[in-house]
Every structure is written in C-alpha cells, then in structure tokens.
Design a protein around this motif. Structure first.
Motif, PDB file in Angstrom:
ATOM      1  N   ASN A 230       0.815  -1.205   0.000  1.00  0.00           N
ATOM      2  CA  ASN A 230       0.000   0.000   0.000  1.00  0.00           C
ATOM      3  C   ASN A 230       0.856   1.265   0.000  1.00  0.00           C
ATOM      4  OD1 ASN A 230      -2.255  -1.577  -0.008  1.00  0.00           O
ATOM      5  ND2 ASN A 230      -2.892  -1.093   2.084  1.00  0.00           N
ATOM      6  N   GLY A 231       0.283   2.332  -0.543  1.00  0.00           N
ATOM      7  CA  GLY A 231       0.955   3.624  -0.551  1.00  0.00           C
ATOM      8  C   GLY A 231       0.010   4.707  -0.078  1.00  0.00           C
ATOM      9  N   SER A 232       0.548   5.917   0.125  1.00  0.00           N
ATOM     10  CA  SER A 232      -0.255   7.023   0.626  1.00  0.00           C
ATOM     11  C   SER A 232       0.202   8.333   0.004  1.00  0.00           C
ATOM     12  CB  SER A 232      -0.148   7.093   2.152  1.00  0.00           C
ATOM     13  OG  SER A 232      -0.994   8.110   2.673  1.00  0.00           O
ATOM     14  N   HIS A 233      -0.737   9.292  -0.093  1.00  0.00           N
ATOM     15  CA  HIS A 233      -0.499  10.551  -0.827  1.00  0.00           C
ATOM     16  C   HIS A 233      -1.263  11.676  -0.148  1.00  0.00           C
ATOM     17  CE1 HIS A 233      -1.539  12.930  -4.751  1.00  0.00           C
ATOM     18  NE2 HIS A 233      -0.453  13.423  -4.200  1.00  0.00           N
ATOM     19  N   TYR A 234      -0.565  12.764   0.118  1.00  0.00           N
ATOM     20  CA  TYR A 234      -1.188  13.986   0.634  1.00  0.00           C
ATOM     21  C   TYR A 234      -0.670  15.169  -0.172  1.00  0.00           C
ATOM     22  CZ  TYR A 234      -4.084  13.383   4.811  1.00  0.00           C
ATOM     23  OH  TYR A 234      -5.117  13.108   5.672  1.00  0.00           O
ATOM     24  N   GLU A 235      -1.504  16.196  -0.320  1.00  0.00           N
ATOM     25  CA  GLU A 235      -1.097  17.353  -1.131  1.00  0.00           C
ATOM     26  C   GLU A 235      -1.828  18.610  -0.678  1.00  0.00           C
ATOM     27  OE1 GLU A 235      -1.065  18.698  -5.881  1.00  0.00           O
ATOM     28  OE2 GLU A 235      -2.265  16.983  -5.211  1.00  0.00           O
ATOM     29  N   HIS A 236      -1.100  19.727  -0.657  1.00  0.00           N
ATOM     30  CA  HIS A 236      -1.691  21.047  -0.475  1.00  0.00           C
ATOM     31  C   HIS A 236      -1.122  22.001  -1.527  1.00  0.00           C
ATOM     32  CE1 HIS A 236      -4.378  21.114   2.891  1.00  0.00           C
ATOM     33  NE2 HIS A 236      -3.478  20.720   3.779  1.00  0.00           N
ATOM     34  N   THR A 237      -1.911  22.995  -1.878  1.00  0.00           N
ATOM     35  CA  THR A 237      -1.419  24.118  -2.663  1.00  0.00           C
ATOM     36  C   THR A 237      -0.983  25.212  -1.691  1.00  0.00           C
ATOM     37  OG1 THR A 237      -2.826  23.645  -4.575  1.00  0.00           O
ATOM     38  CG2 THR A 237      -1.995  25.889  -4.359  1.00  0.00           C
ATOM     39  N   ILE A 238       0.230  25.701  -1.886  1.00  0.00           N
ATOM     40  CA  ILE A 238       0.885  26.638  -0.977  1.00  0.00           C
ATOM     41  C   ILE A 238       1.191  27.940  -1.710  1.00  0.00           C
ATOM     42  CG2 ILE A 238       2.880  26.991   0.541  1.00  0.00           C
ATOM     43  CD1 ILE A 238       1.116  24.555   1.237  1.00  0.00           C
TER      44      ILE A 238
END
Length: 251
Positions: A230-238
């Motif tokens: 399994n993998g994981s991903h998080y993202e924000h625009t800064i």
C-alpha cells in the motif's frame, strides 16, 4: 526555468479555486463508505464542482478519463474511478483538481474505510505529517531542492521511502507549472531556483513502504510501487505571502 510570481489579487483567485477543492475533498470523504463504488464518488465530486461554477480540471487532462483520481490500497496516485466497491479496511487516496475563472486548485488526502490496520494508519500519518513538516519549514530564500531534501529525510526517518518519478509542481493559470518539486533528491541541494514571495506551488508527498521505484498498471494511469504494498499521498497548494507559506487548499 521561469517560475511565475503572483500578486495578492491573483493569490486570492487561487485561494478561491483551492477552497472549492477542499470542500470537494470533504464531500467525497463524507460519502466514501463500504459498498460505495469509485464511479459513484467521482460523480459526487463532479456534481459538487460544477455546482460551484467550477470545472474538474483533471477531466481530459493529458487524456485522463474521469473527474478526480481515486487510488485504492497499493495504487499510490492516478487511480481511475471504476466499478470497484469500497470495503472496510481499504485505504483511499483522493486527488482533486479544479479550475475556476482560469485559476487552478489542487489537493489530495488519503484515509481509511472503516477500521484499517495499524500499518496503514502509520503509512497515512507519514504522508500527512511529512506534508505539514515541509510546509512548516518552507522559508523564502531556500532552494526547492532543499525542500525536496527535507521531505525525503522526514519520510526516511519514519521508515518509509518516497515514490520516485513523480513530483509536486507549480500551479496558477495552468494545472502544472514550473518548478517540479520531487519528494527526493539526487543532486546537490545548493542548485536550482530559490523560493520567493508570490510563488504558488503544490507539495505532495507520495509514500511507499519498501521500494520507491514505480510501475504503471495496464490502464496506463494507476501508479504502484514495485513492492506491491500500500501507498499514501497527501497534497496542499501553498502560496508564499509575506515570507510565510500559506495553505490555500483548506476550508
């Protein structure tokens, strides 16, 4: 490399696009339960975005066939919503892009469906914490490669590895602009462009368990690790405003 500098009015336009993204992510989260199909969630997100007078920017981008990316379990990024029904114990990555009045927003989260394993909880925590750690340590004048090194070191310190071959990116009038922001570093950190006021970009840690080398599945979109785990991903625009990193993609 030419990295666009946005003024405060343009950053506010980007903030509006990203608030729609944040609300759409929350809408998907509320409906993502065991028995719900990925196609149903895609339709929910598509309808929500359109009702906010925006467009799902992933739809048709580079030929992507759906409105949002939904990545289940070992699919780390670019999962195509299909007829798969979510099950308790699954983990789901949701990546949403929006265009509103010519300005783009982009963010992603990963979360569990029902009760998930401790291993998956720790995996998801690493991706979220590495993103927040990176944002907390962004400083005007540092190089983007230094940011990449910070993310890599945090991920490795937690016993995981970053996915290679994919990266964060600038954003503005286009969904993907300069610079590229990998979550790993292969060259000297004292090379390349520096972070400046007015820059807007997406930071998005993509986490693997053992191998950072990727494979693309037969659908030509879904990205998994060679380790098959399994993998994981998080993202924000800064946005960089008054020498500080400001998250645009939150409600």
């Amino acid at each position: 490399m030419s990295i666009a500098i946005k003024n405060l009015k343009e950053i506010e336009s980007l903030r509006h696009s990203n608030k729609i993204v944040a609300k759409a992510l929350n809408e998907v989260y509320k409906h993502a339960k065991a028995g719900v199909t990925l196609e149903e969630l895609d339709a929910i997100a598509d309808d929500f975005i359109l009702r906010h007078n925006a467009k799902p920017s992933f739809k048709g981008l580079y030929g992507f066939p759906k409105s949002i990316c939904l990545s289940v379990n070992n699919i780390i990024i670019h999962g195509i919503p299909d007829s798969y029904k979510l099950k308790d114990g699954d983990i789901l990555g949701v990546d949403i892009g929006v265009e509103y009045n010519g300005w783009y927003g982009d963010a992603a989260v990963t979360f569990g469906i029902g009760k998930i394993s401790n291993d998956d909880e720790n995996l998801i925590k690493c991706s979220k914490d590495s993103l927040l750690y990176a944002i907390d340590n962004i400083k005007v004048g540092m190089r983007f490669k230094q940011l990449s090194a910070l993310i890599q070191d945090f991920i490795l310190s937690k016993g995981y590895v970053p996915l290679r071959g994919f990266c964060g990116h600038g954003i503005g009038r286009k969904p993907h602009e300069e610079p590229e922001i990998p979550n790993y570093i292969d060259t000297s950190v004292m090379q390349g462009p520096k972070i400046k006021n007015g820059m807007v970009f997406c930071v998005e840690p993509m986490i693997c368990n053992k191998s950072g080398n990727y494979k693309i599945l037969e659908n030509k979109w879904s990205v998994v690790s060679e380790d098959g785990l399994n993998g994981s991903h998080y993202e924000h625009t800064i946005a960089i405003v008054d020498n500080k990193a400001v998250i645009l993609s939150e409600e």
